[in-house]
Scaffold this active site. Sequence first.
Site, mmCIF file in Angstrom:
data_model
loop_
_atom_site.group_PDB
_atom_site.id
_atom_site.type_symbol
_atom_site.label_atom_id
_atom_site.label_comp_id
_atom_site.label_asym_id
_atom_site.label_seq_id
_atom_site.Cartn_x
_atom_site.Cartn_y
_atom_site.Cartn_z
ATOM 1 N N MET A 31 0.853 -1.201 0.000
ATOM 2 C CA MET A 31 0.000 0.000 0.000
ATOM 3 C C MET A 31 0.887 1.249 0.000
ATOM 4 S SD MET A 31 -3.476 -0.887 1.982
ATOM 5 C CE MET A 31 -2.937 -0.601 3.637
ATOM 6 N N GLY A 37 11.140 -3.058 5.215
ATOM 7 C CA GLY A 37 10.434 -4.349 5.181
ATOM 8 C C GLY A 37 9.977 -4.655 3.766
ATOM 9 N N HIS A 38 9.363 -3.645 3.120
ATOM 10 C CA HIS A 38 8.942 -3.832 1.722
ATOM 11 C C HIS A 38 10.154 -4.110 0.825
ATOM 12 C CE1 HIS A 38 5.611 -0.878 3.042
ATOM 13 N NE2 HIS A 38 5.008 -2.040 2.871
ATOM 14 N N GLN A 62 -10.488 -2.134 2.469
ATOM 15 C CA GLN A 62 -10.052 -2.809 3.703
ATOM 16 C C GLN A 62 -10.013 -1.866 4.894
ATOM 17 O OE1 GLN A 62 -6.315 -3.978 1.699
ATOM 18 N NE2 GLN A 62 -5.299 -3.505 3.623
ATOM 19 N N LYS A 147 4.907 -10.372 8.934
ATOM 20 C CA LYS A 147 4.432 -9.313 9.842
ATOM 21 C C LYS A 147 2.902 -9.345 9.948
ATOM 22 C CE LYS A 147 3.718 -4.763 11.021
ATOM 23 N NZ LYS A 147 2.599 -4.432 10.201
ATOM 24 N N GLN A 151 -3.066 -12.286 7.613
ATOM 25 C CA GLN A 151 -3.284 -11.935 6.198
ATOM 26 C C GLN A 151 -2.575 -12.948 5.284
ATOM 27 O OE1 GLN A 151 -3.032 -7.777 4.588
ATOM 28 N NE2 GLN A 151 -1.009 -8.454 3.962
ATOM 29 N N SER A 183 6.589 -0.579 9.915
ATOM 30 C CA SER A 183 5.230 -0.433 9.390
ATOM 31 C C SER A 183 5.082 0.972 8.838
ATOM 32 C CB SER A 183 4.215 -0.655 10.516
ATOM 33 O OG SER A 183 2.957 -0.117 10.154
ATOM 34 N N SER A 184 4.312 1.102 7.773
ATOM 35 C CA SER A 184 4.076 2.427 7.188
ATOM 36 C C SER A 184 3.408 3.354 8.199
ATOM 37 C CB SER A 184 3.182 2.308 5.952
ATOM 38 O OG SER A 184 3.703 1.353 5.065
#
Length: 280
Positions: A31, A37-38, A62, A147, A151, A183-184
């Site tokens: 997103m 992490g990405h 979502q 993470k 999901q 995390s973003s």
Amino acid sequence: MRQVVQDRQDARTRIAEWRGKGLTSCLVPTMGGIHAGHLALMERARAVADRAVVSIYVNPTQFAANEDFDSYPRCLEADMASIGQRADMVYAPVDLYHPSHATQVNPAGAALGLESEFRPHFFTGVATVVLKLLNQLPTDSAIFGQKDYQQLTVIRQLVRDLDLPVEILDHPTVREADGLALSSRNIHMAAEHRAIAPQLQAILRRTAQQLLAGTRPKTALVDGRDLLRRSGFTGIDYLQLCNPMTLQPTEAVTAEARLLGAVHLGAVRLIDNIALGDVK
Ligand code: AMP
């Protein structure tokens, strides 16, 4: 830097051209708000396939009305700079949904409980958008982070149940030096909350150690929740020991059993998880 592809047909054509040349491809759905992490997922994609595709799309379905869709980080230029040469194509559609979109994927099984108790809309939105992305970007494989363990499990279930011709890979959680999972959303944390945040991982580890040392799951989980409360988290959604495949609550203390937690620090909600066997 790569050019951004917005049109699904252009993206699909490019993947088909690669396939025509005998080249494999791997998709990294995100997103945006790209962090290390990405980037680790992209590097893994490049390691397993000839071409890496990154999608960037903040999926409205979502998020519930009271959640952070409007304030979710949107920074395509900075994201492109971070991605650099790690991706062969970045797919960032303006909108993925037809104006009259009317079909939803409603996963049960691993989607029940945990996140769904607090975000009942969430996995319908995730499963629907992931199915759309996998159809639009027919890569050989797609990679997701541990993470977001529930999901990841729901997506494996989706691919198995609907016979999607894609291999799902996963990647361990990338963390800050103090243990906080990247995390973003971390950029939205106030300084005093940022200081508390690493306690989530620390308490997951401590609880795992207690379980491995023979403390009864019920007792260890009550202690863990109590410790989270006393550490300054402003809300505790869950701390649960689960079967790693079904995500049903379990009392079986095995190396694969997964401890999952979700907490609040002011306006920011944090999730994390750990396999008991990962704790030394
Ligand atoms: P997001 O952009 O947060 O929806 O995440 C996109 C993908 O990156 C998902 O598969 C996440 O599980 C994964 N991801 C997010 N944060 C991390 C992290 N800290 N370590 C590894 N993977 C991550």
